[in-house]
Write a protein that holds these residues in place. Structure first.
Motif, PDB file in Angstrom:
ATOM      1  N   ASP A 176     -64.724  21.652  84.722  1.00 38.82           N
ATOM      2  CA  ASP A 176     -65.649  20.522  84.845  1.00 38.82           C
ATOM      3  C   ASP A 176     -66.559  20.501  83.621  1.00 38.82           C
ATOM      4  OD1 ASP A 176     -67.689  18.709  85.452  1.00 38.82           O
ATOM      5  OD2 ASP A 176     -67.670  19.192  87.587  1.00 38.82           O
ATOM      6  N   ARG A 177     -66.289  19.596  82.695  1.00 37.99           N
ATOM      7  CA  ARG A 177     -67.030  19.590  81.431  1.00 37.99           C
ATOM      8  C   ARG A 177     -68.525  19.394  81.625  1.00 37.99           C
ATOM      9  NH1 ARG A 177     -69.219  16.072  77.850  1.00 37.99           N
ATOM     10  NH2 ARG A 177     -68.474  14.210  78.925  1.00 37.99           N
ATOM     11  N   LEU A 178     -68.933  18.583  82.598  1.00 39.81           N
ATOM     12  CA  LEU A 178     -70.336  18.232  82.748  1.00 39.81           C
ATOM     13  C   LEU A 178     -71.166  19.331  83.408  1.00 39.81           C
ATOM     14  CD1 LEU A 178     -70.014  14.473  83.782  1.00 39.81           C
ATOM     15  CD2 LEU A 178     -70.525  15.424  81.531  1.00 39.81           C
TER      16      LEU A 178
ATOM     17  N   GLN B   4     -72.327  21.328  72.446  1.00 38.25           N
ATOM     18  CA  GLN B   4     -71.313  20.487  71.802  1.00 38.25           C
ATOM     19  C   GLN B   4     -70.407  19.832  72.839  1.00 38.25           C
ATOM     20  OE1 GLN B   4     -70.918  19.198  68.812  1.00 38.25           O
ATOM     21  NE2 GLN B   4     -69.413  20.357  67.657  1.00 38.25           N
ATOM     22  N   GLU B   5     -70.040  20.591  73.864  1.00 44.30           N
ATOM     23  CA  GLU B   5     -69.215  20.041  74.945  1.00 44.30           C
ATOM     24  C   GLU B   5     -70.056  19.242  75.932  1.00 44.30           C
ATOM     25  OE1 GLU B   5     -65.972  22.784  76.624  1.00 44.30           O
ATOM     26  OE2 GLU B   5     -67.318  24.154  75.572  1.00 44.30           O
ATOM     27  N   LEU B   6     -71.165  19.832  76.376  1.00 43.42           N
ATOM     28  CA  LEU B   6     -71.974  19.196  77.414  1.00 43.42           C
ATOM     29  C   LEU B   6     -72.445  17.805  76.999  1.00 43.42           C
ATOM     30  CD1 LEU B   6     -74.175  22.200  78.607  1.00 43.42           C
ATOM     31  CD2 LEU B   6     -72.550  20.935  80.028  1.00 43.42           C
ATOM     32  N   THR B   7     -72.780  17.633  75.708  1.00 43.59           N
ATOM     33  CA  THR B   7     -73.284  16.337  75.236  1.00 43.59           C
ATOM     34  C   THR B   7     -72.225  15.526  74.504  1.00 43.59           C
ATOM     35  OG1 THR B   7     -74.034  17.124  73.056  1.00 43.59           O
ATOM     36  CG2 THR B   7     -75.548  17.440  74.920  1.00 43.59           C
ATOM     37  N   TRP B   8     -71.007  16.033  74.518  1.00 42.33           N
ATOM     38  CA  TRP B   8     -69.885  15.398  73.826  1.00 42.33           C
ATOM     39  C   TRP B   8     -70.267  15.051  72.376  1.00 42.33           C
ATOM     40  CZ3 TRP B   8     -65.394  16.532  75.109  1.00 42.33           C
ATOM     41  CH2 TRP B   8     -64.275  15.817  74.669  1.00 42.33           C
TER      42      TRP B   8
ATOM     43  N   TYR C 118     -61.797  32.786  70.744  1.00 43.78           N
ATOM     44  CA  TYR C 118     -61.800  31.358  71.112  1.00 43.78           C
ATOM     45  C   TYR C 118     -60.886  31.243  72.326  1.00 43.78           C
ATOM     46  CZ  TYR C 118     -61.486  26.315  69.716  1.00 43.78           C
ATOM     47  OH  TYR C 118     -61.562  24.944  69.625  1.00 43.78           O
ATOM     48  N   ALA C 119     -61.246  31.991  73.412  1.00 44.95           N
ATOM     49  CA  ALA C 119     -60.286  32.325  74.463  1.00 44.95           C
ATOM     50  C   ALA C 119     -60.282  31.387  75.666  1.00 44.95           C
ATOM     51  CB  ALA C 119     -60.534  33.764  74.952  1.00 44.95           C
ATOM     52  N   SER C 120     -61.157  30.390  75.681  1.00 44.09           N
ATOM     53  CA  SER C 120     -61.196  29.458  76.809  1.00 44.09           C
ATOM     54  C   SER C 120     -60.344  28.226  76.521  1.00 44.09           C
ATOM     55  CB  SER C 120     -62.640  29.014  77.085  1.00 44.09           C
ATOM     56  OG  SER C 120     -62.664  27.873  77.924  1.00 44.09           O
ATOM     57  N   GLU C 121     -59.348  27.999  77.350  1.00 40.80           N
ATOM     58  CA  GLU C 121     -58.515  26.809  77.176  1.00 40.80           C
ATOM     59  C   GLU C 121     -59.333  25.534  77.355  1.00 40.80           C
ATOM     60  OE1 GLU C 121     -54.392  24.728  78.853  1.00 40.80           O
ATOM     61  OE2 GLU C 121     -55.153  26.575  79.784  1.00 40.80           O
ATOM     62  N   HIS C 122     -60.265  25.551  78.309  1.00 42.04           N
ATOM     63  CA  HIS C 122     -61.062  24.344  78.562  1.00 42.04           C
ATOM     64  C   HIS C 122     -61.954  24.037  77.357  1.00 42.04           C
ATOM     65  CE1 HIS C 122     -59.601  24.389  82.649  1.00 42.04           C
ATOM     66  NE2 HIS C 122     -60.011  25.644  82.773  1.00 42.04           N
ATOM     67  N   HIS C 123     -62.570  25.063  76.788  1.00 41.18           N
ATOM     68  CA  HIS C 123     -63.421  24.864  75.612  1.00 41.18           C
ATOM     69  C   HIS C 123     -62.585  24.372  74.434  1.00 41.18           C
ATOM     70  CE1 HIS C 123     -66.488  25.547  72.590  1.00 41.18           C
ATOM     71  NE2 HIS C 123     -65.717  26.432  71.972  1.00 41.18           N
TER      72      HIS C 123
END
Length: 404
Positions: free
Chosen positions: A341-343, A350-354, A115-120
């Motif tokens: 950039d989340r979008l 899960q992230e892209l569509t919030w 689970y290595a991405s800080e942004h994720h």
């Protein structure tokens, strides 16, 4: 699905990923192959004909025997392959890629996912804990991970059967059983262990990463988010992720990625010594990989692997620091790769569509999560020597309906 990142020009002498293939005239004969342009080299046949001392290793129906030999042999074999292809002596043993059936290239021993991405991790923390801290207190001190199921790791192209399980939406009074309503992807990089080690009470040092990791492969850790949300209270992923994990049929040798090594992002927490990669003599552990996620042929995200907080070397060090053994064929995934950039740079829906609140708009309709018939392809490239580019083999999966 063919992608621009899969161009034959990106599979030249500086790349040469390994795989396992068979042909229609001998479907039961699986052999080690090396991708070169739009062809696959029958590595075992070439090695035998050209008098290589490594012919027996390359004649096996799996990459595991070669991977088990260690870094000195990996480098020697790669040098031979480059020489044979450069001078044309391997030409008689090249087969058109279009005539080859590709298979899972190695026998998977254990599978661990991180689970290595800080942004994720930050995005999911904000989504699920809007009134709390986005990152939990341990996240910047160790690479968080869980132990997965090696028996359901499959090669690219294997159908993704919609899994069933228990799920309970917040609005429901009791759980129900049935096909997941929130099937998702996780865009990841997988690290394939070659040289193993016995349990001895110590871990793999950061500087020994290249002695143990044979190469990397693109990985899609398919996830059932509704099943995950209900079962993961309080433990980690189980049935929501154990039904299928897809990997590319090609393993890119770690040595091929020397030009793609970069420093990881700056860290704002001091690390314990076994994870501290700022020490002198530790080579940069980040990798500059540019990943593209396509849903039904439409680009929906381009997450940069260079943004990953934890490196492959740190994941390996943490995975073994308790004395755990390593086996040839161990596979560990990076976890979802997402950028700032989340979008445009998120590696999962899960992230892209919030969480399904903001559908992704495609030319053929909107998506919150995957529908039956949807096809997802992950592809990537990395900088090579002298300004060249190297492609990683793509990984694709198409969703098929649940059996009931």
């Amino acid at each position: 699905m063919s992608t621009p990142d899969d161009s034959p020009a990106l599979f030249g002498l500086d790349n040469l990923p390994y795989g396992l293939f068979s042909t229609a005239d001998s479907p039961g004969h699986r052999r080690v192959g090396v991708r070169y342009g739009d062809s696959v080299l029958d590595a075992g046949a070439a090695a035998a004909a050209l008098g290589s001392a490594h012919a027996e290793l390359l004649a096996r129906p799996s990459l595991n025997p070669l991977m088990a030999e260690g870094r000195a042999v990996w480098r020697a074999v790669r040098a031979e392959l480059r020489g044979w292809l450069a001078d044309g002596s391997a030409d008689p043993y090249l087969r058109p890629l279009s005539e080859a059936s590709l298979h899972l290239p190695f026998e998977v021993a254990d599978y661990v996912d991180f689970y290595a991405s800080e942004h994720h991790a930050t995005n999911l923390g904000r989504l699920f804990r809007p009134d709390g801290a986005a990152l939990l207190p341990n996240w910047k001190h160790l690479p968080v991970g869980y132990h997965g199921r090696s028996g359901t790791v499959v090669a690219s192209g294997t159908p993704v059967v919609r899994p069933q399980g228990q799920r309970k939406a917040p609005s429901e009074s009791a759980p129900t059983f049935g096909p997941t309503r929130r099937l998702d992807i996780e865009t990841e990089l997988g690290f394939v262990v070659g040289a193993g080690r016995e349990r001895d009470g110590s871990g793999v040092a950061l500087g020994d990463f290249s002695e143990h990791v044979f190469g990397v492969t693109l990985l899609n850790d398919w996830s059932a988010r509704d099943i995950q949300g209900w079962e993961g209270q309080p433990l980690g992923p189980h049935l929501a992720k154990s039904f299928l994990t897809s990997v590319s049929p090609w393993i890119t040798p770690l040595e091929a990625l020397d030009a793609a090594r970069v420093a990881p992002p700056a860290r704002d927490e001091a690390l314990l010594p076994y994870l501290d990669d700022s020490a002198p003599g530790i080579e940069p552990g980040g990798l500059d990989l540019r990943i593209t996620v396509r849903l039904n042929g439409h680009v929906i995200a381009e997450p940069p692997f260079s943004a990953m907080y934890w490196t492959g070397a740190q994941m390996l060090a943490h995975m073994t620091v308790n004395g755990a053994s390593l086996r040839t064929g161990d596979l560990y995934g990076s976890g979802t790769v997402s950028g700032p950039d989340r979008l445009t740079q998120s590696g999962c829906l899960q992230e892209l569509t919030w969480g399904g609140a903001e559908p992704v708009v495609l030319a053929d309709g909107k998506r919150t999560f995957l529908e039956d018939g949807d096809e997802v392809t992950l592809s990537a490239w990395a900088p090579g020597p002298s300004g060249t580019r190297l492609a990683l083999g793509a990984v694709t999966g198409r969703v098929t309906p649940s059996p009931s």
